[in-house]
Design a protein around this motif. Structure first.
Motif, PDB file in Angstrom:
ATOM      1  N   LEU A  72       0.829  -1.202   0.000  1.00  0.00           N
ATOM      2  CA  LEU A  72       0.000   0.000   0.000  1.00  0.00           C
ATOM      3  C   LEU A  72       0.871   1.263   0.000  1.00  0.00           C
ATOM      4  N   GLU A  73       1.930   1.249   0.803  1.00  0.00           N
ATOM      5  CA  GLU A  73       2.851   2.392   0.841  1.00  0.00           C
ATOM      6  C   GLU A  73       3.376   2.686  -0.562  1.00  0.00           C
ATOM      7  N   ARG A  74       3.742   1.597  -1.278  1.00  0.00           N
ATOM      8  CA  ARG A  74       4.289   1.780  -2.623  1.00  0.00           C
ATOM      9  C   ARG A  74       3.200   2.262  -3.583  1.00  0.00           C
ATOM     10  N   ARG A  75       1.984   1.745  -3.407  1.00  0.00           N
ATOM     11  CA  ARG A  75       0.876   2.154  -4.279  1.00  0.00           C
ATOM     12  C   ARG A  75       0.591   3.650  -4.136  1.00  0.00           C
ATOM     13  N   LYS A  76       0.785   4.169  -2.916  1.00  0.00           N
ATOM     14  CA  LYS A  76       0.534   5.596  -2.672  1.00  0.00           C
ATOM     15  C   LYS A  76       1.441   6.479  -3.518  1.00  0.00           C
ATOM     16  N   MET A  77       2.578   5.909  -3.915  1.00  0.00           N
ATOM     17  CA  MET A  77       3.548   6.663  -4.699  1.00  0.00           C
ATOM     18  C   MET A  77       3.195   6.701  -6.197  1.00  0.00           C
ATOM     19  N   VAL A  78       2.215   5.906  -6.614  1.00  0.00           N
ATOM     20  CA  VAL A  78       1.915   5.797  -8.047  1.00  0.00           C
ATOM     21  C   VAL A  78       1.625   7.166  -8.646  1.00  0.00           C
ATOM     22  N   GLY A  79       2.340   7.476  -9.715  1.00  0.00           N
ATOM     23  CA  GLY A  79       2.140   8.742 -10.403  1.00  0.00           C
ATOM     24  C   GLY A  79       1.320   8.530 -11.657  1.00  0.00           C
ATOM     25  N   LYS A  80       0.678   9.603 -12.134  1.00  0.00           N
ATOM     26  CA  LYS A  80      -0.107   9.528 -13.372  1.00  0.00           C
ATOM     27  C   LYS A  80       0.442  10.549 -14.353  1.00  0.00           C
ATOM     28  N   LEU A  81       0.818  10.027 -15.491  1.00  0.00           N
ATOM     29  CA  LEU A  81       1.447  10.848 -16.514  1.00  0.00           C
ATOM     30  C   LEU A  81       0.413  11.232 -17.567  1.00  0.00           C
ATOM     31  N   THR A  82       0.279  12.510 -17.826  1.00  0.00           N
ATOM     32  CA  THR A  82      -0.736  12.955 -18.788  1.00  0.00           C
ATOM     33  C   THR A  82      -0.372  12.547 -20.219  1.00  0.00           C
ATOM     34  N   THR A  83      -1.406  12.218 -20.995  1.00  0.00           N
ATOM     35  CA  THR A  83      -1.219  11.934 -22.417  1.00  0.00           C
ATOM     36  C   THR A  83      -1.344  13.228 -23.223  1.00  0.00           C
ATOM     37  N   GLY A  84      -1.825  14.269 -22.565  1.00  0.00           N
ATOM     38  CA  GLY A  84      -2.077  15.538 -23.254  1.00  0.00           C
ATOM     39  C   GLY A  84      -3.475  15.581 -23.862  1.00  0.00           C
ATOM     40  N   CYS A  85      -4.225  14.506 -23.700  1.00  0.00           N
ATOM     41  CA  CYS A  85      -5.563  14.425 -24.279  1.00  0.00           C
ATOM     42  C   CYS A  85      -6.559  14.165 -23.156  1.00  0.00           C
ATOM     43  N   THR A  86      -7.586  15.035 -23.036  1.00  0.00           N
ATOM     44  CA  THR A  86      -8.498  14.993 -21.896  1.00  0.00           C
ATOM     45  C   THR A  86      -9.239  13.661 -21.785  1.00  0.00           C
ATOM     46  N   GLU A  87      -9.865  13.271 -22.885  1.00  0.00           N
ATOM     47  CA  GLU A  87     -10.660  12.030 -22.881  1.00  0.00           C
ATOM     48  C   GLU A  87      -9.797  10.812 -22.551  1.00  0.00           C
ATOM     49  N   PHE A  88      -8.635  10.796 -23.142  1.00  0.00           N
ATOM     50  CA  PHE A  88      -7.686   9.690 -22.963  1.00  0.00           C
ATOM     51  C   PHE A  88      -7.254   9.611 -21.490  1.00  0.00           C
ATOM     52  N   ASP A  89      -6.881  10.760 -20.920  1.00  0.00           N
ATOM     53  CA  ASP A  89      -6.489  10.802 -19.501  1.00  0.00           C
ATOM     54  C   ASP A  89      -7.620  10.300 -18.603  1.00  0.00           C
ATOM     55  N   GLU A  90      -8.832  10.754 -18.924  1.00  0.00           N
ATOM     56  CA  GLU A  90      -9.982  10.352 -18.105  1.00  0.00           C
ATOM     57  C   GLU A  90     -10.194   8.844 -18.168  1.00  0.00           C
ATOM     58  N   MET A  91     -10.074   8.303 -19.354  1.00  0.00           N
ATOM     59  CA  MET A  91     -10.244   6.851 -19.518  1.00  0.00           C
ATOM     60  C   MET A  91      -9.228   6.092 -18.672  1.00  0.00           C
ATOM     61  N   MET A  92      -8.027   6.681 -18.527  1.00  0.00           N
ATOM     62  CA  MET A  92      -6.948   6.027 -17.777  1.00  0.00           C
ATOM     63  C   MET A  92      -6.989   6.352 -16.289  1.00  0.00           C
ATOM     64  N   GLY A  93      -8.038   7.025 -15.847  1.00  0.00           N
ATOM     65  CA  GLY A  93      -8.139   7.380 -14.439  1.00  0.00           C
ATOM     66  C   GLY A  93      -7.145   8.466 -14.057  1.00  0.00           C
ATOM     67  N   GLY A  94      -6.771   9.297 -15.008  1.00  0.00           N
ATOM     68  CA  GLY A  94      -5.873  10.422 -14.729  1.00  0.00           C
ATOM     69  C   GLY A  94      -4.644  10.446 -15.606  1.00  0.00           C
ATOM     70  N   GLY A  95      -4.226   9.306 -16.091  1.00  0.00           N
ATOM     71  CA  GLY A  95      -3.048   9.271 -16.961  1.00  0.00           C
ATOM     72  C   GLY A  95      -2.397   7.901 -16.949  1.00  0.00           C
ATOM     73  N   ILE A  96      -1.228   7.820 -17.566  1.00  0.00           N
ATOM     74  CA  ILE A  96      -0.479   6.563 -17.630  1.00  0.00           C
ATOM     75  C   ILE A  96       0.205   6.348 -16.278  1.00  0.00           C
ATOM     76  N   ASN A 250       9.714   3.694  -9.562  1.00  0.00           N
ATOM     77  CA  ASN A 250       8.416   4.346  -9.636  1.00  0.00           C
ATOM     78  C   ASN A 250       8.242   5.008 -11.005  1.00  0.00           C
ATOM     79  N   ALA A 251       8.464   4.210 -12.038  1.00  0.00           N
ATOM     80  CA  ALA A 251       8.420   4.712 -13.417  1.00  0.00           C
ATOM     81  C   ALA A 251       7.273   4.058 -14.189  1.00  0.00           C
ATOM     82  N   SER A 252       6.772   4.768 -15.178  1.00  0.00           N
ATOM     83  CA  SER A 252       5.839   4.167 -16.131  1.00  0.00           C
ATOM     84  C   SER A 252       6.656   3.386 -17.145  1.00  0.00           C
ATOM     85  N   VAL A 253       6.196   2.206 -17.481  1.00  0.00           N
ATOM     86  CA  VAL A 253       6.846   1.435 -18.536  1.00  0.00           C
ATOM     87  C   VAL A 253       5.847   1.324 -19.684  1.00  0.00           C
ATOM     88  N   VAL A 254       6.237   1.838 -20.837  1.00  0.00           N
ATOM     89  CA  VAL A 254       5.345   1.821 -21.997  1.00  0.00           C
ATOM     90  C   VAL A 254       5.979   0.991 -23.098  1.00  0.00           C
TER      91      VAL A 254
END
Ligand code: ADP
Ligand code: MG
Length: 323
Positions: A72-96, A250-254
């Motif tokens: 849970l401590e680690r989950r709290k650190m999860v960041g959300k990276l914007t796609t630059g697109c509103t609908e897309f970000d919303e679908m992802m719960g805030g971002g990547i 704590n990185a996004s992997v794409v």
């Protein structure tokens, strides 16, 4: 790895030397080799090779159990990276999300590489602008990274936010390596880990790791039925290496992925991502990109542990990805 090859049971100094000469420098490299490959290159018997590989696999697997509160401590650190697109970000719960693998799959020209370029820029922005103040590592297997395109998109972002952004500075925080084959691609995750440690110490933490494309080398090298088990084993190792990187930093992997025709599809879309169940099960989020009218692209969230399926429309423009 911390462990030296010589520490593996069955590996004396002479065998270790042969392994190293053949390019098997680390425990991880041995762990993902096939017995026949190792036997030939290191001039040892195939059953000895198999034993060494098993030992290496055990040594390389540093996992273990941890309690839920630590998770849970680690989950709290999860960041959300914007796609630059509103609908897309919303679908992802805030971002990547960070600490996860997001797979982008779709046909040639569907915008996978464009999205990867855009994310490599967005991640460098501050949190107020949807970024993670991070730097980027790109493993480029198809030679499709284009610094000129980054510069173009940075210009677009400058206009969008009404800020003076310097393309040169953005390029300095993008670390690109070409992968020449699948083994090299796997080893580059180790190098990426070393680099990410250095960058963290320099105050430039890596918040995004891109593999574009994940499967191209694997598909080209492992042709024919007899090679599938071998390929999946290496792919499994690779995917878990990527997951570990995401957790560690704590990185996004794409990762980007190709599609192939589904000959037995009577309904729905006749394509599916390649890589089989290994990729399917290890990718945390799976996104299917499709061409639409003009510069429009439809992005479908196909699989996610905590979000509903959905679709978002984006546009790939000269200025970058937009609504
Ligand atoms: P893939 O899914 O194969 O990686 P890409 O991400 O390379 O596909 O997408 C290529 C498409 O992106 C091109 O067909 C074009 O529509 C669009 N594109 C590429 N560069 C630009 C640009 N500078 N300006 C506008 N659109 C671009
Ligand atoms: Mg591409």
């Amino acid at each position: 790895s911390e462990i030296a090859l010589e520490e593996l049971p069955g590996v004396g100094p002479a065998t270790a030397e042969k392994l190293k000469e053949a390019g098997f420098n680390t425990i991880e490299a041995v762990a993902v080799a096939s017995p026949s490959e190792l036997a030939t290159t290191a001039e040892i018997g195939e059953s000895t090779a198999a034993k060494i590989i098993n030992a290496a696999r055990q040594a390389a697997d540093i996992g273990g159990f941890e309690t839920g509160d630590i998770v849970l401590e680690r989950r709290k650190m999860v960041g959300k990276l914007t796609t630059g697109c509103t609908e897309f970000d919303e679908m992802m719960g805030g971002g990547i999300e960070t600490q996860a693998i997001t797979e982008l799959y779709g046909e040639f020209g569907s915008g996978k590489t464009q999205l990867a370029h855009q994310l490599a820029i967005n991640v460098q922005m501050d949190r107020e602008h949807g970024g993670l103040n991070g730097s980027v590592i790109i493993i480029d297997t198809e030679n499709t990274f284009r610094p000129e395109r980054i510069a173009q998109m940075v210009k677009g972002l400058s206009e969008k936010h009404g800020m003076e952004l310097d393309p040169e500075e953005f390029l300095q925080n993008i670390h690109v390596a070409r992968a020449y084959n699948s083994n090299h691609q796997i080893l580059l995750v180790d190098s990426a880990t070393d680099l990410a440690n250095e960058l963290r110490d320099m105050g430039k933490p890596v918040r995004l790791l891109i593999v574009d494309s994940l499967m191209a080398h694997f598909r080209a090298e492992y042709v024919g039925r007899g090679t599938l088990a071998d390929r999946q084993q290496k792919l499994n190792k690779h995917m878990h290496g990527l997951l570990r990187f995401g957790d560690l930093f704590n990185a996004s992997v794409v990762v980007t992925n190709q599609v192939m025709a589904k000959p037995d599809a009577f309904f729905g879309d006749p394509t599916r991502p390649v890589g089989g169940h290994i990729v399917g099960h290890t990718a945390t989020f799976r996104l299917y990109l499709r061409k639409s009218k003009g510069d429009k692209r439809i992005i479908r969230l196909v699989d996610s542990p905590n979000l509903p399926e959905g679709e978002a429309v984006i546009a790939v423009t000269t200025a970058g990805l937009t609504d």
